[in-house]
Enzyme design. Structure first.
Site, mmCIF file in Angstrom:
data_model
loop_
_atom_site.group_PDB
_atom_site.id
_atom_site.type_symbol
_atom_site.label_atom_id
_atom_site.label_comp_id
_atom_site.label_asym_id
_atom_site.label_seq_id
_atom_site.Cartn_x
_atom_site.Cartn_y
_atom_site.Cartn_z
ATOM 1 N N GLU B 46 0.819 -1.111 0.025
ATOM 2 C CA GLU B 46 -0.050 0.106 0.137
ATOM 3 C C GLU B 46 1.040 1.187 -0.221
ATOM 4 O O GLU B 46 1.483 1.479 1.132
ATOM 5 C CB GLU B 46 -0.968 0.038 1.323
ATOM 6 C CG GLU B 46 -2.025 -1.075 1.328
ATOM 7 C CD GLU B 46 -2.389 -1.370 2.670
ATOM 8 O OE1 GLU B 46 -2.470 -0.352 3.397
ATOM 9 O OE2 GLU B 46 -2.862 -2.630 2.730
ATOM 10 N N ASP B 57 -4.884 8.386 11.010
ATOM 11 C CA ASP B 57 -3.741 8.086 11.167
ATOM 12 C C ASP B 57 -3.068 8.678 12.603
ATOM 13 O O ASP B 57 -3.414 9.716 12.943
ATOM 14 C CB ASP B 57 -2.858 8.539 10.104
ATOM 15 C CG ASP B 57 -3.048 7.785 8.881
ATOM 16 O OD1 ASP B 57 -2.911 6.339 9.026
ATOM 17 O OD2 ASP B 57 -3.468 8.412 7.866
#
Ligand SMILES: Cc1ncc(COP(=O)(O)O)c(C=O)c1O
Lengths: 395, 254
Positions: B46, B57
């Site tokens: 990814e 995140d």
């Protein structure tokens, strides 16, 4: 077809709005989406909300005819005195509403973001009132710039957590609040400070702030024999005070709505927060709206002398009001706002918040007839801004 | 042509997928990180397109994103770096990024570019399932791109069924309520959740991510799923080690 300016059932205002949240937030946002209207419409909610607005906030806020200001601009200017609310701004209307919502959803812990600290203080205040745990995220840079509000929040029992990511200001504090919410999906309620964020926040916050225009209608009827002014002028950061001042007039197109954004050092200076003019369509903090960004979609840091206006996005309803032409979007530079703020001090004995001074600065850019009725939403008082006034004018 | 992700999902054995932020530690590391990961035996990669405001995140990926942007990473730069990637790399490649930069590029144009370069799938955490389903699914399909959906311990059973029904790759199973970030171990409640999902017998294989950081966490989750994704722990590794040592990191996991 008749234009429609409120949120549709999925939270869209034209093409703007919606809930662009990661799956981690879905269940929380969905719970709120499914319940918020029902809760707001409950009699017991309305009763408690209105009682607190009356006894605790001090509403209705006066609609004051500003005689000397009117004389100067050769027209009839009223000030909607949100500055007289408890904690000094319109922000408390929203935090009262949201804390009651949080309680009814059984949440135990409150989080909020704040830029200048006004929303943080308003949140800490209602958490103290309700005996709930309060965590406020604030950019590290803003913590340094707004020490008195940090102290206020602490006195009120809140924990202030510095946001140290990104540009360390309001947008990053908002990111941190969202991350905290992701990490605490069960017991935490996020009290957002403006008509921004994923649906249902923009609509919910607008409803809580709509008390401003609800009162305005009654007050104008009493004073002028008509509910309708010719113009309503309000400053726009995220857009909550404007959303509240416009709310009950949105469908009455005879009432002209004027939104004033912060032009900072000038629209083309690269140091500005005039989102509607400079922003592009995109997604910020869970909402599709206009936001200031680079051409490859990185969100940029806006600038305004007024901390409450330097948000890189704008509420989706305002993006729609702008694109549809329902509201006129003007802007005022730092200098224009500071002068307008000082003018109100001298003419009316009222020291406005610098955010609100941006709305006042629009008066000089508009043409009025003698018997026009103008309402300027005076969103807050200037106590919090004294240092900035002092430094600017060398008092 | 069958998408490389689906081919890989059909193979025997458990998969190790690695996330890294493009443009970190150095702007031009992208291609060599990908090649080294493939050589080290990773099954899928990814590639993170950095964003200024990555709200799903944790600190590690926030910092790598900020640094990558400072280094000059943009959508254009990433695309130019990946232009010839299929001349040397065969494993499935996904781009993981937030929706705003993709909107600015133009969703269809972005998908078209991905197709031209041989990207197999996208993970866009803040593109909601229903919006994808109503507005973008046909575009993704046109360019043979698999869109990966996330599920979390809070996702209801009906919603998981719905996501499974519109999914055409794997389901990204977020290990626990939280943002990305390395964890040391998984507790009983996570294991119960993994078991519950495994029992649902979904059409789409599941790959578990968020918090997988080492052999112990990798081994403990792959019993419940087709594979696992390591992100923050690998980004941290890159911060301290050279790209040539990537094989050591991968070898330490399986
Ligand atoms: C007094 C005052 N007015 C206006 C604003 C801008 O917010 P909004 O556009 O949501 O009303 C703020 C924000 O802090 C404020 O404190």
């Amino acid at each position: 077809m008749k234009n429609f300016y409120h949120a549709d059932k999925n939270g869209y205002y034209g093409k703007f709005g919606g809930a662009f949240v990661p799956e981690m937030l879905y269940s929380n946002v969905e719970e709120l989406r499914l319940k918020y209207l029902k809760v707001i419409q409950e009699d017991s909610f309305q009763k408690e909300f209105n009682q607190l607005l009356k006894d605790y906030v001090g509403r209705p806020s006066p609609l004051y005819f500003a005689k000397r200001l009117s004389k100067k601009y050769q027209t009839k200017i009223y000030l909607k005195r949100e500055d007289l609310n408890h904690t000094g701004a319109h922000k408390i209307n929203n935090t009262i509403g949201q804390i009651l919502m949080a309680k009814r959803l059984g949440k135990k812990r409150i989080i909020a973001e704040t830029g200048a600290g006004q929303h943080g203080v308003a949140t800490a205040t209602v958490c103290a009132l309700m005996g709930m745990q309060c965590v406020v995220f604030m950019g590290e840079i803003d913590i340094a710039r707004q020490a008195p509000n940090v102290a206020r929040m602490k006195m009120l029992g809140a924990t202030v957590i510095p946001a140290i990511s990104g540009s360390k200001t309001l947008k990053d504090a908002t990111n941190e609040a969202i991350r905290d919410w992701i990490n605490n999906p069960e017991d935490t309620f996020y009290i957002i400070g403006s008509v921004v964020g994923p649906h249902p926040y923009p609509d919910m916050v607008a409803r809580f702030q709509s008390v401003i225009s609800e009162e305005m209608k009654k007050q104008l009827k009493e004073k002028e024999g008509t509910e309708n002014p010719n113009y309503i002028i309000a400053c726009v950061g995220g857009g909550s005070n404007a959303a509240g001042a416009f709310y009950h007039y949105l469908d009455n197109e005879k009432v002209k709505l004027i939104a004033v954004e912060a032009a900072g050092k000038g629209i083309n200076s690269g140091k500005s927060a005039a989102t509607s003019l400079l922003g592009l369509d995109g997604v910020i903090h869970g909402s599709r709206t206009l936001l200031m960004q680079t051409k490859d979609g990185q969100i940029t840091e806006p600038y305004s002398i007024s901390a409450g206006l330097d948000y890189p996005g704008v509420g989706p309803q305002h993006a729609h009001l702008f694109k549809s032409g329902r509201a006129d979007f003007l802007n005022a530079t730092d200098d224009e706002a500071m002068q307008a703020g000082l003018e109100l001090c001298k003419l009316e004995g009222i020291i406005p918040a610098i955010e609100s001074a941006h709305a006042l600065a629009a008066l000089d850019k508009m043409e009025f007839k003698k018997d026009d009725i103008i309402v300027v939403n005076l969103s807050g008082r200037g106590d919090k801004d004294l240092n900035i006034y002092i430094n600017y004018f060398n008092y | 042509m069958m998408n490389r992700i689906n081919q890989k999902l059909h193979e025997e054995g458990k998969l190790l997928s690695i996330y890294f932020t493009a443009g970190y530690p150095k702007l031009k590391d992208t291609v060599s990180i990908i090649k080294n990961l493939e050589r080290a035996g990773v099954d899928m990669i990814e590639i993170g397109l950095p964003f200024s405001d990555p709200l799903a995140d944790g600190p590690t990926i926030q910092q790598s994103s900020t640094k990558a942007l400072k280094n000059g990473m943009t959508t254009e730069v990433l695309f130019s770096q990946l232009k010839d990637i299929r001349k040397s790399v065969n494993i499935p490649l996904l781009i993981m990024g937030y929706f705003n930069p993709i909107i600015q590029y133009g969703v269809e144009e972005f998908c078209n570019k991905c197709f031209e370069m041989g990207i197999d799938g996208l993970i866009i955490p803040d593109l909601p399932v229903d919006v994808y389903h109503e507005k973008y699914q046909t575009i993704f399909k046109k360019y043979n791109l698999v869109n990966i959906f996330l599920i979390t311990p809070q996702t209801s059973v009906e919603r998981i069924r719905f996501i499974d029904s519109i999914s055409n790759g794997f389901i990204y199973m977020v290990s626990s309520a939280g943002t990305t970030g390395a964890r040391d171990s998984f507790g009983e409640s996570q294991k119960d959740y993994f078991k519950k999902i495994a029992k649902m017998d979904l059409r789409s294989p599941q790959i578990i991510g968020f918090g997988i950081s080492n052999k112990k966490t990798f081994q403990s989750v792959i019993q419940y799923a087709k594979g696992a994704i390591i992100g923050s722990a690998f980004v941290k590794f890159l911060n301290k080690n050279s790209i040539g040592d990537i094989k050591n990191f991968i070898n330490s996991i399986r």
